[in-house]
Motif scaffolding. Structure first.
Motif, mmCIF file in Angstrom:
data_model
loop_
_atom_site.group_PDB
_atom_site.id
_atom_site.type_symbol
_atom_site.label_atom_id
_atom_site.label_comp_id
_atom_site.label_asym_id
_atom_site.label_seq_id
_atom_site.Cartn_x
_atom_site.Cartn_y
_atom_site.Cartn_z
ATOM 1 N N ALA A 64 0.826 -1.212 0.000
ATOM 2 C CA ALA A 64 0.000 0.000 0.000
ATOM 3 C C ALA A 64 0.863 1.267 0.000
ATOM 4 C CB ALA A 64 -0.938 0.004 1.207
ATOM 5 N N GLY A 65 2.165 1.093 0.208
ATOM 6 C CA GLY A 65 3.078 2.238 0.184
ATOM 7 C C GLY A 65 2.990 3.114 1.421
ATOM 8 N N ILE A 66 2.699 2.499 2.577
ATOM 9 C CA ILE A 66 2.612 3.268 3.815
ATOM 10 C C ILE A 66 3.628 2.726 4.822
ATOM 11 C CG2 ILE A 66 0.204 3.916 3.498
ATOM 12 C CD1 ILE A 66 -0.588 1.665 5.412
ATOM 13 N N THR A 67 4.005 3.574 5.790
ATOM 14 C CA THR A 67 4.973 3.142 6.790
ATOM 15 C C THR A 67 4.302 2.708 8.082
ATOM 16 O OG1 THR A 67 5.261 5.439 7.464
ATOM 17 C CG2 THR A 67 6.858 4.535 5.905
ATOM 18 N N LYS A 68 3.079 3.181 8.331
ATOM 19 C CA LYS A 68 2.344 2.718 9.501
ATOM 20 C C LYS A 68 0.856 2.729 9.210
ATOM 21 C CE LYS A 68 1.819 6.766 12.364
ATOM 22 N NZ LYS A 68 2.101 7.349 13.655
ATOM 23 N N GLY A 69 0.131 1.919 9.965
ATOM 24 C CA GLY A 69 -1.303 1.794 9.754
ATOM 25 C C GLY A 69 -2.066 2.992 10.272
ATOM 26 N N SER A 70 -3.365 2.958 10.080
ATOM 27 C CA SER A 70 -4.247 4.029 10.522
ATOM 28 C C SER A 70 -4.331 4.057 12.041
ATOM 29 C CB SER A 70 -5.652 3.811 9.939
ATOM 30 O OG SER A 70 -6.548 4.750 10.470
ATOM 31 N N THR A 71 -4.410 5.255 12.599
ATOM 32 C CA THR A 71 -4.585 5.375 14.047
ATOM 33 C C THR A 71 -6.016 5.056 14.441
ATOM 34 O OG1 THR A 71 -4.971 7.750 13.777
ATOM 35 C CG2 THR A 71 -2.733 7.054 14.360
ATOM 36 N N GLU A 72 -6.934 5.158 13.488
ATOM 37 C CA GLU A 72 -8.338 4.818 13.723
ATOM 38 C C GLU A 72 -8.859 3.976 12.557
ATOM 39 O OE1 GLU A 72 -11.006 8.031 14.870
ATOM 40 O OE2 GLU A 72 -9.257 9.233 15.418
ATOM 41 N N LEU A 93 -10.297 6.343 9.671
ATOM 42 C CA LEU A 93 -9.259 6.988 8.865
ATOM 43 C C LEU A 93 -8.610 5.956 7.946
ATOM 44 C CD1 LEU A 93 -7.448 9.130 11.602
ATOM 45 C CD2 LEU A 93 -9.119 9.905 9.920
ATOM 46 N N VAL A 94 -8.429 6.336 6.694
ATOM 47 C CA VAL A 94 -7.822 5.433 5.711
ATOM 48 C C VAL A 94 -6.336 5.773 5.593
ATOM 49 C CG1 VAL A 94 -7.816 4.741 3.291
ATOM 50 C CG2 VAL A 94 -9.978 5.194 4.451
ATOM 51 N N ALA A 95 -5.492 4.756 5.767
ATOM 52 C CA ALA A 95 -4.047 4.968 5.700
ATOM 53 C C ALA A 95 -3.516 4.816 4.278
ATOM 54 C CB ALA A 95 -3.332 3.998 6.625
ATOM 55 N N GLY A 96 -4.188 3.991 3.466
ATOM 56 C CA GLY A 96 -3.717 3.749 2.109
ATOM 57 C C GLY A 96 -4.695 2.868 1.356
ATOM 58 N N ASP A 97 -4.343 2.557 0.110
ATOM 59 C CA ASP A 97 -5.201 1.718 -0.718
ATOM 60 C C ASP A 97 -4.358 0.602 -1.325
ATOM 61 O OD1 ASP A 97 -7.898 1.350 -1.932
ATOM 62 O OD2 ASP A 97 -6.760 1.537 -3.790
ATOM 63 N N LEU A 98 -4.958 -0.583 -1.410
ATOM 64 C CA LEU A 98 -4.261 -1.764 -1.904
ATOM 65 C C LEU A 98 -4.990 -2.306 -3.119
ATOM 66 C CD1 LEU A 98 -1.970 -3.783 -0.870
ATOM 67 C CD2 LEU A 98 -3.848 -5.112 0.068
ATOM 68 N N PRO A 99 -4.293 -2.566 -4.222
ATOM 69 C CA PRO A 99 -4.957 -3.214 -5.357
ATOM 70 C C PRO A 99 -5.288 -4.661 -4.995
ATOM 71 C CG PRO A 99 -2.755 -2.390 -5.968
ATOM 72 C CD PRO A 99 -2.907 -2.225 -4.502
ATOM 73 N N LEU A 100 -6.375 -5.189 -5.535
ATOM 74 C CA LEU A 100 -6.762 -6.566 -5.254
ATOM 75 C C LEU A 100 -5.667 -7.537 -5.682
ATOM 76 C CD1 LEU A 100 -8.869 -8.515 -4.140
ATOM 77 C CD2 LEU A 100 -9.860 -8.630 -6.421
ATOM 78 N N LEU A 157 -7.550 -9.533 3.401
ATOM 79 C CA LEU A 157 -8.485 -8.408 3.460
ATOM 80 C C LEU A 157 -8.839 -8.095 4.907
ATOM 81 C CD1 LEU A 157 -10.822 -9.281 0.442
ATOM 82 C CD2 LEU A 157 -8.970 -7.595 0.511
ATOM 83 N N GLY A 158 -8.922 -9.117 5.745
ATOM 84 C CA GLY A 158 -9.180 -8.903 7.172
ATOM 85 C C GLY A 158 -8.047 -8.128 7.821
ATOM 86 N N THR A 159 -6.818 -8.392 7.394
ATOM 87 C CA THR A 159 -5.672 -7.634 7.898
ATOM 88 C C THR A 159 -5.785 -6.175 7.461
ATOM 89 O OG1 THR A 159 -4.283 -9.604 7.837
ATOM 90 C CG2 THR A 159 -3.150 -7.480 7.880
ATOM 91 N N CYS A 160 -6.295 -5.951 6.254
ATOM 92 C CA CYS A 160 -6.489 -4.581 5.761
ATOM 93 C C CYS A 160 -7.443 -3.809 6.664
ATOM 94 C CB CYS A 160 -7.007 -4.594 4.328
ATOM 95 S SG CYS A 160 -5.805 -5.191 3.125
ATOM 96 N N VAL A 198 -6.525 0.041 5.699
ATOM 97 C CA VAL A 198 -6.221 0.156 4.272
ATOM 98 C C VAL A 198 -7.443 -0.264 3.467
ATOM 99 C CG1 VAL A 198 -4.794 -0.827 2.424
ATOM 100 C CG2 VAL A 198 -3.753 -0.262 4.607
ATOM 101 N N THR A 199 -7.815 0.541 2.482
ATOM 102 C CA THR A 199 -8.914 0.167 1.590
ATOM 103 C C THR A 199 -8.367 -0.722 0.477
ATOM 104 O OG1 THR A 199 -8.588 2.174 0.277
ATOM 105 C CG2 THR A 199 -10.249 2.280 2.029
ATOM 106 N N VAL A 200 -9.266 -1.424 -0.207
ATOM 107 C CA VAL A 200 -8.861 -2.292 -1.305
ATOM 108 C C VAL A 200 -9.639 -1.867 -2.537
ATOM 109 C CG1 VAL A 200 -8.681 -4.664 -2.113
ATOM 110 C CG2 VAL A 200 -8.437 -4.166 0.322
ATOM 111 N N GLU A 201 -8.902 -1.406 -3.551
ATOM 112 C CA GLU A 201 -9.522 -0.902 -4.783
ATOM 113 C C GLU A 201 -10.531 0.206 -4.461
ATOM 114 O OE1 GLU A 201 -9.674 -2.945 -8.161
ATOM 115 O OE2 GLU A 201 -7.824 -3.881 -7.521
ATOM 116 N N GLY A 202 -10.235 1.001 -3.431
ATOM 117 C CA GLY A 202 -11.112 2.117 -3.060
ATOM 118 C C GLY A 202 -12.311 1.721 -2.204
#
Length: 158
Positions: A79-87, A91-98, A125-128, A133-137
């Motif tokens: 997803a190109g992030i260094t840390k996950g969302s605080t909430e 809050l969305v930290a990043g997006d992941l392609p399927l 996806l559960g880890t997302c 992190v969202t998946v495909e928006g």
């Protein structure tokens, strides 16, 4: 009798300091040689914590087994992030392609509880959800429902 040392090291950046040095020093092997080989084998996981098992036999020969980083680390890298969302969920930290979720599921499949690729992808996806992190928006839970409904069966062929 063989001695085994299991540690988590930064991919491609292991050092002779803790946790490796103090664990390997008493075994009487060349710690620098072990560290160099670990760094060579974990270079592709740069920036992630990687589980490594070093086995030393009676003749002071060593073998190194490199595990696969935790699913969370793989999701964050893809997803190109260094840390996950605080909430997560708010809050969305990043997006992941399927496709990245499928790639992670294939990588981690042997260590998962899933019997097929579809279930393994749902685990990723559960880890997302946990990382924010969202998946495909889409929200990961929506994506899990879409996978359950068969919308992505063409992509999830084992």
């Amino acid at each position: 009798m063989a001695e085994t040392v299991e540690v988590l090291v930064p991919g491609g950046k292991a050092t002779a300091g803790p946790p490796l040095g103090p664990a390997l020093g008493p075994l009487g092997i060349n710690v620098k040689a072990v560290v160099d080989e670990i760094n060579q084998k974990t270079a592709e996981f740069n920036g992630m914590q990687v589980p490594v098992t070093v086995t030393v036999d009676d003749k002071k020969n060593f073998t190194i087994e490199v595990g696969i980083p935790p699913t969370t680390a793989l999701v964050m890298k893809e997803a190109g992030i260094t840390k996950g969302s605080t909430e997560p969920g708010a809050l969305v930290a990043g997006d992941l392609p399927l496709e990245a979720a499928v790639r992670i599921a294939r990588m981690k499949f042997d260590g998962m509880l899933s019997y097929d690729l579809k279930s393994a992808v749902k685990e990723v996806l559960g880890t997302c959800v946990s990382v924010g992190v969202t998946v495909e928006g889409k929200k990961p839970r929506e994506m899990i429902q879409a996978v359950n409904d068969g919308e992505y069966d063409g992509v999830l062929v084992a």
